[in-house]
Design a protein around this motif. Structure first.
Motif, PDB file in Angstrom:
ATOM      1  N   HIS A  22      -7.413   5.142   1.708  1.00  0.00           N
ATOM      2  CA  HIS A  22      -7.253   5.286   0.257  1.00  0.00           C
ATOM      3  C   HIS A  22      -8.645   5.219  -0.394  1.00  0.00           C
ATOM      4  O   HIS A  22      -9.515   4.466   0.064  1.00  0.00           O
ATOM      5  CB  HIS A  22      -6.372   4.183  -0.319  1.00  0.00           C
ATOM      6  N   TRP A  62      -0.220   3.658  -5.482  1.00  0.00           N
ATOM      7  CA  TRP A  62      -1.283   3.980  -4.541  1.00  0.00           C
ATOM      8  C   TRP A  62      -1.247   5.439  -4.084  1.00  0.00           C
ATOM      9  O   TRP A  62      -2.218   5.930  -3.500  1.00  0.00           O
ATOM     10  CB  TRP A  62      -1.196   3.059  -3.315  1.00  0.00           C
ATOM     11  N   MET A 101       0.813  -1.216   0.000  1.00  0.00           N
ATOM     12  CA  MET A 101       0.000   0.000   0.000  1.00  0.00           C
ATOM     13  C   MET A 101       0.851   1.272   0.000  1.00  0.00           C
ATOM     14  O   MET A 101       0.311   2.379  -0.025  1.00  0.00           O
ATOM     15  CB  MET A 101      -0.950   0.008   1.198  1.00  0.00           C
ATOM     16  N   HIS A 134      -4.097   7.867  -4.740  1.00  0.00           N
ATOM     17  CA  HIS A 134      -5.384   7.523  -4.130  1.00  0.00           C
ATOM     18  C   HIS A 134      -5.372   7.683  -2.603  1.00  0.00           C
ATOM     19  O   HIS A 134      -6.374   7.396  -1.955  1.00  0.00           O
ATOM     20  CB  HIS A 134      -5.744   6.080  -4.486  1.00  0.00           C
ATOM     21  N   ARG A 135      -4.251   8.116  -2.071  1.00  0.00           N
ATOM     22  CA  ARG A 135      -4.188   8.329  -0.618  1.00  0.00           C
ATOM     23  C   ARG A 135      -4.990   9.566  -0.250  1.00  0.00           C
ATOM     24  O   ARG A 135      -4.851  10.627  -0.859  1.00  0.00           O
ATOM     25  CB  ARG A 135      -2.734   8.473  -0.170  1.00  0.00           C
TER      26      ARG A 135
END
Length: 333
Positions: free
Chosen positions: A109, A96, A91, A99-100
């Protein structure tokens, strides 16, 4: 790293250990050195010593009482080289980062349009054809994967997921959402909400690995995260709040407001773990209209402003988690 009778949360990522020692000569049977504990995002620390025997050592004599000394600077160099070899936790990979969620609650997220519209409709049709709903005052629900109580009374029996759910779980696994050691995630709960229904703020508890993935179908809704509270610390036991139909917890202090909220869109994927899972209660207000307040951190990304309102329709969600075994009766766990 997990005891079935534990009432504490497991770590989100596995602990790591390293053994560092002076390399032995061929004539030396024993290899001894320092054993380091490497907690996540903390410097390593010595917690003991290790002993190993070279494969071709023959019949070794007694081990040395103390490991051979290594210069401090040499150990630092070795540790630095090992750090560079470590793979990032899934993650924390660059894919990623977009999308945090930036807000008052960490480890969250959010992925918009994770499912294509035709997939959303397909899954809705499959779900509506199922008649195995448990009708509750706050929602209708179905449980898959780990729903039947084990004869021993301590845990739940593992059952295979339907093929369409297994496909979703596999996709999440390939993205690194759940740790490979826990493959596959074994619990899927489907919740269905009519307008005016919601779910009381709650914590899922240490019966699960501390990560949840929620896929939204149907109507949008505002999903609330609440601030960490001292009254939730060191809370043990697994009891059910029959009035609110969620895991039991002390009542929230009067006028407690969400610390952060997200508007969950159809086809979206929400993942929360770590402190967000362990310490921040989450819930959905039982309202017919979602009002956009300043705490809704993704409102601007969706094209909404504070003061806007969205009327709710029927909403369905899939909550995917890994239920940790409480017994060893099921060979599938």
């Amino acid at each position: 790293q997990y005891v079935p009778t534990s009432v504490k949360h497991t770590p989100t990522e596995p602990h790591r250990f390293r053994g560092i020692a002076r390399a032995p000569q061929r004539s030396e049977a024993w290899w001894t050195g320092e054993w380091y504990f490497c907690p996540v995002k903390q410097p390593p620390r010595v917690v003991g010593h290790f002993r190993a025997i070279q494969r071709d050592a023959g019949q070794p004599g007694p081990p040395p009482s103390q490991p051979a000394d290594c210069p401090l600077e040499a150990k630092k160099v070795v540790i630095s080289k090992l750090d560079k070899l470590l793979e990032p936790f899934p993650m924390e990979e660059p894919r990623w980062l977009p999308h945090r969620v930036n807000g008052n609650i960490g480890d969250v997220h959010y992925v918009r349009s994770w499912l294509e519209p035709q997939k959303v409709q397909e899954f809705q049709r499959i779900i509506e054809k199922s008649g195995c709903w448990e009708h509750m005052n706050t929602r209708d629900t179905q449980e898959f994967g780990s729903s039947r109580r084990c004869p021993c009374g301590r845990g739940l029996m593992r059952e295979a997921l339907p093929a369409w759910q297994a496909g979703i779980v596999n996709a999440l696994h390939n993205l690194g959402v759940f740790h490979p050691v826990l493959f596959p995630a074994n619990s899927v709960r489907i919740n269905r909400y009519a307008p005016g229904q919601g779910i009381h703020p709650h914590l899922d508890g240490p019966v699960y690995f501390p990560r949840a993935a929620i896929i939204s179908l149907g109507s949008q809704c505002v999903f609330d995260f609440y601030p960490r509270l001292e009254l939730d610390e060191d809370r043990a036991g697994f009891t059910w709040d029959r009035d609110n139909e969620v895991p039991a917890a002390p009542a929230l202090p009067p006028n407690t407001k969400p610390a952060m909220s997200l508007l969950l869109e159809p086809g979206s994927l929400l993942i929360f773990s770590g402190d967000a899972f362990v310490h921040s209660r989450h819930g959905i207000a039982a309202v017919e209209t979602d009002d956009i307040g300043p705490q809704v951190v993704n409102a601007k990304d969706i094209g909404l402003s504070v003061g806007d309102s969205l009327k709710r329709d029927r909403r369905v969600s899939l909550t995917i988690r890994h239920l940790l075994p409480r017994c060893m009766c099921s060979s599938l766990i």
